[in-house]
Motif scaffolding. Structure first.
Motif, PDB file in Angstrom:
ATOM      1  N   ASN A  85       0.851  -1.219   0.110  1.00  0.00           N
ATOM      2  CA  ASN A  85       0.128  -0.052   0.092  1.00  0.00           C
ATOM      3  C   ASN A  85       0.722   1.213  -0.024  1.00  0.00           C
ATOM      4  OD1 ASN A  85      -2.279  -1.376   0.077  1.00  0.00           O
ATOM      5  ND2 ASN A  85      -2.645  -1.471   2.294  1.00  0.00           N
ATOM      6  N   ARG A  86       1.992   1.142   0.518  1.00  0.00           N
ATOM      7  CA  ARG A  86       3.000   2.234   0.675  1.00  0.00           C
ATOM      8  C   ARG A  86       3.741   2.462  -0.625  1.00  0.00           C
ATOM      9  NH1 ARG A  86       6.138   4.131   4.812  1.00  0.00           N
ATOM     10  NH2 ARG A  86       6.962   5.194   3.019  1.00  0.00           N
ATOM     11  N   GLY A  87       3.485   1.518  -1.754  1.00  0.00           N
ATOM     12  CA  GLY A  87       4.337   1.638  -2.833  1.00  0.00           C
ATOM     13  C   GLY A  87       5.721   1.171  -2.895  1.00  0.00           C
ATOM     14  N   VAL A  88       5.969   0.579  -1.472  1.00  0.00           N
ATOM     15  CA  VAL A  88       7.510   0.163  -1.556  1.00  0.00           C
ATOM     16  C   VAL A  88       7.815  -0.979  -2.194  1.00  0.00           C
ATOM     17  CG1 VAL A  88       9.298  -0.609   0.138  1.00  0.00           C
ATOM     18  CG2 VAL A  88       7.536   1.150   0.671  1.00  0.00           C
ATOM     19  N   ILE A  89       6.816  -1.970  -2.441  1.00  0.00           N
ATOM     20  CA  ILE A  89       6.974  -3.237  -3.290  1.00  0.00           C
ATOM     21  C   ILE A  89       5.919  -3.393  -4.146  1.00  0.00           C
ATOM     22  CG2 ILE A  89       8.088  -4.691  -1.335  1.00  0.00           C
ATOM     23  CD1 ILE A  89       5.676  -5.962  -0.568  1.00  0.00           C
ATOM     24  N   ARG A  90       5.901  -4.249  -5.368  1.00  0.00           N
ATOM     25  CA  ARG A  90       4.946  -4.312  -6.188  1.00  0.00           C
ATOM     26  C   ARG A  90       3.897  -5.551  -6.044  1.00  0.00           C
ATOM     27  NH1 ARG A  90       7.928  -2.999 -11.885  1.00  0.00           N
ATOM     28  NH2 ARG A  90       8.645  -0.948 -11.446  1.00  0.00           N
ATOM     29  N   ARG A  91       4.290  -6.493  -5.224  1.00  0.00           N
ATOM     30  CA  ARG A  91       3.329  -7.696  -4.930  1.00  0.00           C
ATOM     31  C   ARG A  91       3.696  -8.061  -3.484  1.00  0.00           C
ATOM     32  NH1 ARG A  91       6.041 -12.151  -5.117  1.00  0.00           N
ATOM     33  NH2 ARG A  91       4.108 -13.420  -5.255  1.00  0.00           N
ATOM     34  N   ASN A  92       2.498  -8.569  -2.881  1.00  0.00           N
ATOM     35  CA  ASN A  92       2.674  -9.030  -1.421  1.00  0.00           C
ATOM     36  C   ASN A  92       3.100 -10.623  -1.575  1.00  0.00           C
ATOM     37  OD1 ASN A  92       2.635 -10.416   1.174  1.00  0.00           O
ATOM     38  ND2 ASN A  92       0.590  -9.148   1.485  1.00  0.00           N
ATOM     39  N   PRO A  93       4.651 -10.822  -1.158  1.00  0.00           N
ATOM     40  CA  PRO A  93       5.161 -12.125  -1.567  1.00  0.00           C
ATOM     41  C   PRO A  93       4.552 -13.097  -0.386  1.00  0.00           C
ATOM     42  CG  PRO A  93       6.490 -10.943  -0.136  1.00  0.00           C
ATOM     43  CD  PRO A  93       5.578  -9.868  -0.652  1.00  0.00           C
ATOM     44  N   ALA A  94       3.699 -12.620   0.528  1.00  0.00           N
ATOM     45  CA  ALA A  94       3.107 -13.720   1.303  1.00  0.00           C
ATOM     46  C   ALA A  94       1.783 -14.148   0.878  1.00  0.00           C
ATOM     47  CB  ALA A  94       2.791 -12.873   2.673  1.00  0.00           C
ATOM     48  N   LYS A  95       1.092 -13.283  -0.131  1.00  0.00           N
ATOM     49  CA  LYS A  95      -0.175 -13.480  -0.605  1.00  0.00           C
ATOM     50  C   LYS A  95      -0.252 -14.963  -1.210  1.00  0.00           C
ATOM     51  CE  LYS A  95      -3.803 -11.786  -3.581  1.00  0.00           C
ATOM     52  NZ  LYS A  95      -4.062 -10.648  -4.742  1.00  0.00           N
ATOM     53  N   ASP A  96       0.904 -15.499  -1.965  1.00  0.00           N
ATOM     54  CA  ASP A  96       0.852 -16.827  -2.684  1.00  0.00           C
ATOM     55  C   ASP A  96       1.466 -17.840  -1.846  1.00  0.00           C
ATOM     56  OD1 ASP A  96      -0.452 -15.487  -4.769  1.00  0.00           O
ATOM     57  OD2 ASP A  96       1.342 -14.769  -5.689  1.00  0.00           O
ATOM     58  N   ALA A  97       2.039 -17.371  -0.815  1.00  0.00           N
ATOM     59  CA  ALA A  97       2.731 -18.551   0.162  1.00  0.00           C
ATOM     60  C   ALA A  97       1.776 -19.565   0.572  1.00  0.00           C
ATOM     61  CB  ALA A  97       3.598 -17.980   1.365  1.00  0.00           C
ATOM     62  N   VAL A  98       2.124 -20.496   0.887  1.00  0.00           N
ATOM     63  CA  VAL A  98       1.150 -21.750   1.518  1.00  0.00           C
ATOM     64  C   VAL A  98       1.067 -21.586   2.990  1.00  0.00           C
ATOM     65  CG1 VAL A  98       0.861 -24.060   1.662  1.00  0.00           C
ATOM     66  CG2 VAL A  98       1.815 -23.296  -0.362  1.00  0.00           C
ATOM     67  N   ALA A  99       0.135 -20.978   3.446  1.00  0.00           N
ATOM     68  CA  ALA A  99       0.076 -20.719   4.807  1.00  0.00           C
ATOM     69  C   ALA A  99      -0.203 -22.108   5.795  1.00  0.00           C
ATOM     70  CB  ALA A  99      -1.016 -19.605   5.026  1.00  0.00           C
ATOM     71  N   VAL A 100       0.194 -22.103   7.043  1.00  0.00           N
ATOM     72  CA  VAL A 100       0.081 -23.271   7.788  1.00  0.00           C
ATOM     73  C   VAL A 100      -1.132 -23.144   8.490  1.00  0.00           C
ATOM     74  CG1 VAL A 100       1.391 -24.342   9.463  1.00  0.00           C
ATOM     75  CG2 VAL A 100       2.835 -23.409   7.992  1.00  0.00           C
ATOM     76  N   LYS A 101      -1.740 -24.075   8.392  1.00  0.00           N
ATOM     77  CA  LYS A 101      -3.025 -24.180   9.184  1.00  0.00           C
ATOM     78  C   LYS A 101      -3.073 -24.370  10.812  1.00  0.00           C
ATOM     79  CE  LYS A 101      -6.143 -25.470   5.380  1.00  0.00           C
ATOM     80  NZ  LYS A 101      -7.247 -26.325   5.180  1.00  0.00           N
ATOM     81  N   ALA A 102      -3.520 -23.374  11.485  1.00  0.00           N
ATOM     82  CA  ALA A 102      -3.057 -23.459  12.852  1.00  0.00           C
ATOM     83  C   ALA A 102      -4.287 -24.781  13.517  1.00  0.00           C
ATOM     84  CB  ALA A 102      -3.404 -22.221  13.500  1.00  0.00           C
ATOM     85  N   GLU A 103      -3.725 -25.284  14.334  1.00  0.00           N
ATOM     86  CA  GLU A 103      -4.562 -26.177  15.401  1.00  0.00           C
ATOM     87  C   GLU A 103      -5.365 -25.620  16.203  1.00  0.00           C
ATOM     88  OE1 GLU A 103      -1.810 -28.896  17.088  1.00  0.00           O
ATOM     89  OE2 GLU A 103      -1.061 -29.900  15.120  1.00  0.00           O
ATOM     90  N   ARG A 104      -6.802 -25.522  15.852  1.00  0.00           N
ATOM     91  CA  ARG A 104      -7.470 -24.696  16.992  1.00  0.00           C
ATOM     92  C   ARG A 104      -7.948 -25.600  17.892  1.00  0.00           C
ATOM     93  NH1 ARG A 104     -12.596 -20.985  15.074  1.00  0.00           N
ATOM     94  NH2 ARG A 104     -12.204 -19.470  16.813  1.00  0.00           N
ATOM     95  N   LYS A 105      -7.248 -25.435  19.080  1.00  0.00           N
ATOM     96  CA  LYS A 105      -7.503 -26.257  20.177  1.00  0.00           C
ATOM     97  C   LYS A 105      -8.637 -25.561  20.773  1.00  0.00           C
ATOM     98  CE  LYS A 105      -2.854 -28.011  20.862  1.00  0.00           C
ATOM     99  NZ  LYS A 105      -1.591 -28.096  21.607  1.00  0.00           N
ATOM    100  N   LEU A 106      -9.634 -26.260  21.635  1.00  0.00           N
ATOM    101  CA  LEU A 106     -10.630 -25.572  22.433  1.00  0.00           C
ATOM    102  C   LEU A 106     -10.077 -25.226  23.594  1.00  0.00           C
ATOM    103  CD1 LEU A 106     -13.545 -28.298  21.854  1.00  0.00           C
ATOM    104  CD2 LEU A 106     -13.114 -26.122  20.758  1.00  0.00           C
ATOM    105  N   PRO A 107     -10.359 -24.013  24.127  1.00  0.00           N
ATOM    106  CA  PRO A 107      -9.741 -23.535  25.228  1.00  0.00           C
ATOM    107  C   PRO A 107     -10.460 -24.310  26.560  1.00  0.00           C
ATOM    108  CG  PRO A 107     -11.639 -22.095  24.287  1.00  0.00           C
ATOM    109  CD  PRO A 107     -11.337 -23.065  23.650  1.00  0.00           C
ATOM    110  N   GLN A 108      -9.547 -24.200  27.549  1.00  0.00           N
ATOM    111  CA  GLN A 108      -9.737 -24.933  28.867  1.00  0.00           C
ATOM    112  C   GLN A 108     -10.687 -24.071  29.707  1.00  0.00           C
ATOM    113  OE1 GLN A 108      -6.531 -25.718  31.871  1.00  0.00           O
ATOM    114  NE2 GLN A 108      -7.255 -27.874  31.352  1.00  0.00           N
TER     115      GLN A 108
END
Length: 294
Positions: A86-109
């Protein structure tokens, strides 16, 4: 060289209205990635590509980081590079196409109803500290507010006649009702105890330490741990445990998700829906233990 991490922190605070904890986490995650890039890849942050981020995720896993920590770091990087884009520092977001790690959603105690009663009974109202601690724990379970919100409360945020508190967080205000026991605990503390604890009559803080100054997060954490040990409850009780218990118990007793969402101050209903999963899981456990053919 422009310090984009520092500017990113300012953006989170001023434009995203993020909490101090969120800002610290994001800055820490991006800074750690920056160190990795320089040491392992010889690359500066603005020049990083998708492959660098994916290798970093693998690197973190290899270091034994939990799935949730890796996922949070990925979210921080995605937000940071979105800011640079958004600042114009880069032309594309490199994290956009990265494969995200799915967090294990543990039920809170959560605590059972009996465990909550046992825990809340621990502070003995025989001295100023006991009255104060009793009021704090009752208020926390009565409202489900965050510990930062609890210690941030001022006397003017409490209405004893109206039996509610006014909680302001991230620029938004919400009204949360109080049950009678919590009102009595607060009334005893505010009228009879607090005036003798505060250093100055002009002190706005609702809860103060024994030195008369606003209670800190660390101070309240020690209080929780002290009464957990005293109650001999074999669960890791944190301030958030009472928040989770508040929400789950309300849901179990018929409260609707939207009302709970409002009281908890969740911006998104999806954050509140985890308590539905908890209640369903509990019902399934009861069914399998009790049904003769299960």
């Amino acid at each position: 060289m422009t310090d984009y991490i520092k500017e990113f922190a300012g953006y989170l605070e001023l434009e995203r209205n993020a909490s101090g904890n969120t800002i610290s986490s994001y800055v820490r995650d991006v800074t750690q990635f920056s160190h990795y890039l320089l040491e392992q890849e010889s690359v500066e942050l603005p020049q990083a590509g998708t492959e660098h981020i994916e290798r970093y995720m693998t690197y973190m896993e290899g270091k034994g980081k939990s799935t949730s920590s890796v996922a949070r770091s990925f979210a921080s990087l995605k937000s940071y590079y979105g800011y640079l884009l958004n600042r114009g520092v880069i032309r594309r977001n490199p994290a956009k196409d990265a494969v995200a790690v799915k967090a294990e959603r543990k039920l809170p105690q959560i605590l059972t109803g009996k465990e909550v009663e046992l825990f809340l009974e621990q502070p003995q109202c025989v001295d100023p500290k006991g009255y104060r601690d009793h009021a704090m724990l009752e208020l926390l379970y009565a409202t489900g507010i965050r510990v930062s919100e609890l210690i941030g409360l001022n006397v003017e945020d409490v209405s004893l006649p109206g039996a509610f508190i006014r909680c302001t967080s991230r620029g938004k205000e919400r009204i949360i009702p109080l049950y009678a026991t919590a009102v009595r605990a607060l009334s005893d503390y505010i009228k009879n105890i607090r005036p003798h604890l505060v250093l100055s009559p002009r002190e706005p803080a609702l809860f103060v330490n024994m030195s008369g100054e606003r209670m800190s997060r660390q101070g309240f954490w020690k209080i929780i741990k002290y009464y957990q040990e005293k109650a001999q409850i074999n669960k890791d009780i944190t301030p958030h445990t009472l928040r989770h218990s508040f929400a789950a118990h309300l849901l179990e007793n018929g409260a609707d998700l939207r009302s709970i969402q409002e009281m908890l101050g969740h911006a998104d209903i999806s954050s509140t829906q985890i308590y539905s999963h908890m209640v369903k899981q509990k019902l399934q456990d009861i069914y399998h233990k009790a049904h003769p053919r299960a």
